[in-house]
Write an enzyme that holds these catalytic residues in place. Sequence first.
Site, PDB file in Angstrom:
ATOM      1  N   ARG A  22       0.888  -1.243  -0.098  1.00  0.00           N
ATOM      2  CA  ARG A  22       0.049  -0.056  -0.029  1.00  0.00           C
ATOM      3  C   ARG A  22       0.811   1.217   0.028  1.00  0.00           C
ATOM      4  O   ARG A  22       0.307   2.411  -0.286  1.00  0.00           O
ATOM      5  CB  ARG A  22      -1.174   0.155   1.177  1.00  0.00           C
ATOM      6  CG  ARG A  22      -2.131  -0.967   1.009  1.00  0.00           C
ATOM      7  CD  ARG A  22      -2.980  -1.256   2.364  1.00  0.00           C
ATOM      8  NE  ARG A  22      -2.162  -2.208   3.299  1.00  0.00           N
ATOM      9  CZ  ARG A  22      -2.697  -2.633   4.408  1.00  0.00           C
ATOM     10  NH1 ARG A  22      -3.960  -2.068   4.747  1.00  0.00           N
ATOM     11  NH2 ARG A  22      -1.912  -3.462   4.917  1.00  0.00           N
ATOM     12  N   TYR A 379      33.411  32.282  -0.753  1.00  0.00           N
ATOM     13  CA  TYR A 379      33.538  30.811  -0.741  1.00  0.00           C
ATOM     14  C   TYR A 379      34.990  30.403  -0.170  1.00  0.00           C
ATOM     15  O   TYR A 379      35.817  30.414  -0.497  1.00  0.00           O
ATOM     16  CB  TYR A 379      33.215  30.375  -2.315  1.00  0.00           C
ATOM     17  CG  TYR A 379      33.752  28.914  -2.337  1.00  0.00           C
ATOM     18  CD1 TYR A 379      32.942  27.914  -1.428  1.00  0.00           C
ATOM     19  CD2 TYR A 379      34.646  28.310  -2.885  1.00  0.00           C
ATOM     20  CE1 TYR A 379      32.927  26.605  -1.430  1.00  0.00           C
ATOM     21  CE2 TYR A 379      35.097  26.787  -2.874  1.00  0.00           C
ATOM     22  CZ  TYR A 379      34.167  25.857  -2.144  1.00  0.00           C
ATOM     23  OH  TYR A 379      34.391  24.622  -1.975  1.00  0.00           O
TER      24      TYR A 379
END
Length: 466
Positions: A22, A379
């Site tokens: 199911r 960065y």
Amino acid sequence: MNEMGASVDAVGIVLAAGRGSRMRSRKPKPLHRAAGKELIRYPIELLLACGVERIVVVISPENRDAIRGLIGDSVQYAVQPAPNGTGDALACGLAALSGSPSVVVALSGDTPLVRPDSVRKLIDEHRGNAGRCMTILSATDVFAGDLGRIQRSSAKEPVGAGPVTGIVEAADLPDATPGPAEVNTGVYCFGGLWLAETIGSIRPAASGEFYLTALAAIAADSGDDVAALPIALADEAMGVNDRKQLAAAETVLRDRINLHWMESGVTIIDTATTYIDADVKIGCDTVLLPNTMLSGETVIGEDCEVGPNATVRDTVIGDRCRIIASVLEESGVESDVDIGPYSHLRPGSLIETGVHLGNYVEVKNSRIGADTAAGHFSYLGDADIGVGVNIGAGTITCNYDGVDKHRTVIGDGAFIGSDTMLVAPVTVGDGAATGAGAVVIRDVPEARRAVGVPARLLPPPEKGQG
Ligand code: UD1
Ligand code: CA
């Protein structure tokens, strides 16, 4: 009995060999998660919390490797060759035992909402009745849905009273059965000897499956002592058979977890938008602002402020930190750190005490030393940055040459000018500086300054000059 109230010779059997069809998933149902934790871990941890340490998990040929890989050797396993029903699964679990324990506690791999407290009471009630062969944990006052119904002999008694005569599956009920129901949570205590002698008498249901629930009528019909204890709260009875029920279970668990942390001294501004996984830990007087998601093995210290809009996964954060609108993954953050808005810690980052990471700073696999500041869009990847460094706006570690990743090392007290490109591998020494816009392709020795494109060293300062 041990202090948890359970006998040490109780054995837990967890049924997890069903098809789970199911769910409509390629993934085995026991590995689906609710509140970040795999469904199969709930019954196992529940049994342990009830003092039941010997546990057999019934698995299928299809899910055996996945479940064993997740749970490991702390439990015993029994393989049910084909999904012939819960009765057949229980028989497989029993067959894996040597000797009969005095009590067998059986439960499903798909009912993550059952509370340890209810199971402790079930075990106590079962053991308190000598000769009892089966005690069922039931719930009244619930939306019965697809759950099995407890049948009692007298319809005149209130729901949950009167001798148990059997359990009927929802699918086998006559249409539109009216009135309130008492449902089967799928948690049971059995007398070990009785179960071993009786499990073989289950006859297949119309579906061809062997239902464990048939044991209730078998006991009642032969005059054996079977009872149901209707003490489970409504939400405990909910099973997870499909994705809708998975979402419903998630909602219940999330509410319980939020409540637990509020009771432990955490402020949650908006419980509706705060998502905390089952294994997360949070210190006292921390405040969680709206849209905050804390997942995996995250630990947050005391007096922190997290959110709004923070996502923290598998990250350990110290005390007095402030995390605003940022994403933190698999990293460590010491105390007195502030991060965000809009910064991102990627895996393998260590942010030491007193660091400030401001707007749009991405850090990956790097150490940022104590009291260093990177205030604006940077960065910083594969970098080892010392203590008390100033990272100017727009600084980038150019760690990737198109083939390999390289490291950048920045010494204590260095000053990195705005818009510096650090072309790795490269080292900037202690107390060194770079000028705005410098493209640093060679090491900068301690206390020296490098400027320009490509950066060249300025002469060392004269003695007495800065
Ligand atoms: C079952 C009960 C139902 C109860 C409900 C509680 C039966 C027949 N019905 O229904 O009365 O209200 O649980 O949640 O027991 N499993 C196996 N092997 C199998 C079949 C199932 O190991 O061959 C396992 C499943 O993986 C699952 C558990 O047994 O963890 C229950 O099976 P499931 O098919 O979900 O039963 P329900 O229809 O929910
Ligand atoms: Ca089920």
